[in-house]
Each structure stands twice: as C-alpha cells, then as structure tokens.
Design a protein around this motif. Structure first.
Motif, mmCIF file in Angstrom:
data_model
loop_
_atom_site.group_PDB
_atom_site.id
_atom_site.type_symbol
_atom_site.label_atom_id
_atom_site.label_comp_id
_atom_site.label_asym_id
_atom_site.label_seq_id
_atom_site.Cartn_x
_atom_site.Cartn_y
_atom_site.Cartn_z
ATOM 1 N N HIS A 1 35.674 -7.443 12.572
ATOM 2 C CA HIS A 1 35.524 -6.486 13.673
ATOM 3 C C HIS A 1 35.047 -5.136 13.157
ATOM 4 N N VAL A 2 35.588 -4.704 12.032
ATOM 5 C CA VAL A 2 35.163 -3.412 11.464
ATOM 6 C C VAL A 2 33.686 -3.462 11.098
ATOM 7 N N ARG A 3 33.249 -4.556 10.443
ATOM 8 C CA ARG A 3 31.823 -4.697 10.096
ATOM 9 C C ARG A 3 30.946 -4.597 11.342
ATOM 10 N N TYR A 4 31.346 -5.308 12.379
ATOM 11 C CA TYR A 4 30.548 -5.330 13.602
ATOM 12 C C TYR A 4 30.456 -3.938 14.228
ATOM 13 N N PHE A 5 31.590 -3.262 14.373
ATOM 14 C CA PHE A 5 31.573 -1.961 15.035
ATOM 15 C C PHE A 5 30.885 -0.897 14.196
ATOM 16 N N VAL A 6 30.946 -0.991 12.879
ATOM 17 C CA VAL A 6 30.206 -0.042 12.037
ATOM 18 C C VAL A 6 28.709 -0.243 12.227
ATOM 19 N N MET A 7 28.270 -1.487 12.195
ATOM 20 C CA MET A 7 26.841 -1.747 12.366
ATOM 21 C C MET A 7 26.356 -1.331 13.754
ATOM 22 N N MET A 8 27.157 -1.585 14.781
ATOM 23 C CA MET A 8 26.751 -1.180 16.124
ATOM 24 C C MET A 8 26.787 0.343 16.272
ATOM 25 N N GLY A 9 27.710 0.999 15.587
ATOM 26 C CA GLY A 9 27.741 2.461 15.594
ATOM 27 C C GLY A 9 26.501 3.050 14.934
ATOM 28 N N VAL A 10 26.067 2.434 13.841
ATOM 29 C CA VAL A 10 24.833 2.877 13.186
ATOM 30 C C VAL A 10 23.649 2.684 14.124
ATOM 31 N N CYS A 11 23.617 1.569 14.820
ATOM 32 C CA CYS A 11 22.535 1.295 15.777
ATOM 33 C C CYS A 11 22.496 2.363 16.870
ATOM 34 N N LEU A 12 23.627 2.607 17.466
ATOM 35 C CA LEU A 12 23.691 3.618 18.528
ATOM 36 C C LEU A 12 23.329 5.003 17.996
ATOM 37 N N GLY A 13 23.835 5.326 16.806
ATOM 38 C CA GLY A 13 23.518 6.620 16.192
ATOM 39 C C GLY A 13 22.033 6.788 15.925
ATOM 40 N N MET A 14 21.379 5.699 15.502
ATOM 41 C CA MET A 14 19.938 5.789 15.251
ATOM 42 C C MET A 14 19.162 6.041 16.538
ATOM 43 N N PHE A 15 19.546 5.392 17.629
ATOM 44 C CA PHE A 15 18.878 5.642 18.906
ATOM 45 C C PHE A 15 19.067 7.092 19.346
ATOM 46 N N LEU B 1 21.721 -8.828 13.698
ATOM 47 C CA LEU B 1 22.262 -8.897 12.342
ATOM 48 C C LEU B 1 23.763 -8.627 12.336
ATOM 49 N N ALA B 2 24.206 -7.710 13.186
ATOM 50 C CA ALA B 2 25.641 -7.413 13.274
ATOM 51 C C ALA B 2 26.404 -8.647 13.736
ATOM 52 N N ALA B 3 25.850 -9.388 14.690
ATOM 53 C CA ALA B 3 26.524 -10.599 15.156
ATOM 54 C C ALA B 3 26.593 -11.648 14.057
ATOM 55 N N VAL B 4 25.531 -11.784 13.285
ATOM 56 C CA VAL B 4 25.510 -12.777 12.206
ATOM 57 C C VAL B 4 26.489 -12.389 11.108
ATOM 58 N N PHE B 5 26.429 -11.150 10.638
ATOM 59 C CA PHE B 5 27.283 -10.729 9.528
ATOM 60 C C PHE B 5 28.743 -10.607 9.935
ATOM 61 N N ALA B 6 28.999 -10.257 11.183
ATOM 62 C CA ALA B 6 30.397 -10.148 11.623
ATOM 63 C C ALA B 6 31.057 -11.514 11.738
ATOM 64 N N ASN B 7 30.266 -12.566 11.940
ATOM 65 C CA ASN B 7 30.821 -13.911 12.050
ATOM 66 C C ASN B 7 30.687 -14.719 10.772
ATOM 67 N N LYS B 8 30.279 -14.053 9.698
ATOM 68 C CA LYS B 8 30.135 -14.734 8.418
ATOM 69 C C LYS B 8 31.504 -15.152 7.898
ATOM 70 N N ARG B 9 31.599 -16.356 7.384
ATOM 71 C CA ARG B 9 32.864 -16.885 6.884
ATOM 72 C C ARG B 9 33.212 -16.225 5.563
ATOM 73 N N ASP B 10 34.441 -15.702 5.467
ATOM 74 C CA ASP B 10 34.945 -15.165 4.209
ATOM 75 C C ASP B 10 35.402 -16.328 3.337
#
Length: 90
Positions: free
Chosen positions: A7-21, A49-58
């Motif tokens: 969840h942290v990975r996903y929200f960080v990536m989406m925050g970067v996306c929103l910040g860039m816009f 990419l956020a959806a793919v990396f956030a669902n990546k298996r640890d």
C-alpha cells in the motif's frame, strides 16, 4: 506487514503522479509548455506501473501459496481459517 508495504508503494507512486501533474501545469508551463506536456506524458505511465509494482509478490509472502486450497478439511473443527496450518520447515 507485506500488505502495508504494498500500500505504501502504491500511494507513494500515485502521489508522485499527482505531484507531477500539479507541478507541470502550475509551475513548469510558465517556462516551457513542451516540458509540461512531457511531464504529463511521463506521469500518465505511472498509474499502471504503480498497480503492477504494488501487487508484486514479496519473497516472504505466503498468501499466494495458501495451504487451505490444498487441505480438503480446512473447514472442519480444529482448522483456523485465519491461521492455516503450516508444515514445519526442515
């Protein structure tokens, strides 16, 4: 713990996306419209990419290999649905 990390990975990536816009059309467009468009095009790639990396298996995830699917008696008394039986590692 792994779900929290995803969840942290996903929200960080989406925050970067929103910040860039926001930066592209609030600040960068004042100096260079092509750079702002380029930032938006790059930001457009981030959500998939956020959806793919956030669902990546640890490596230590075990919810992919849930033993309940292999155990025909998982619903009988003595089996806990939230804490499936694991075989001891040897």
């Amino acid at each position: 713990m792994q779900a929290h990390r995803r969840h942290v990975r996903y929200f960080v990536m989406m925050g970067v996306c929103l910040g860039m816009f926001v930066l592209a059309w609030g600040v960068v467009r004042l100096w260079s419209v092509p750079a702002a468009v380029g930032m938006c095009l790059f930001a457009m790639v981030i959500p998939p990419l956020a959806a793919v990396f956030a669902n990546k298996r640890d490596p230590d995830d075990d919810w992919w290999n849930d033993p309940r699917w292999d155990d025909p008696g998982w619903d009988r008394p003595g089996h806990d649905r939230d804490r499936p039986d694991h075989e001891p590692r040897q």
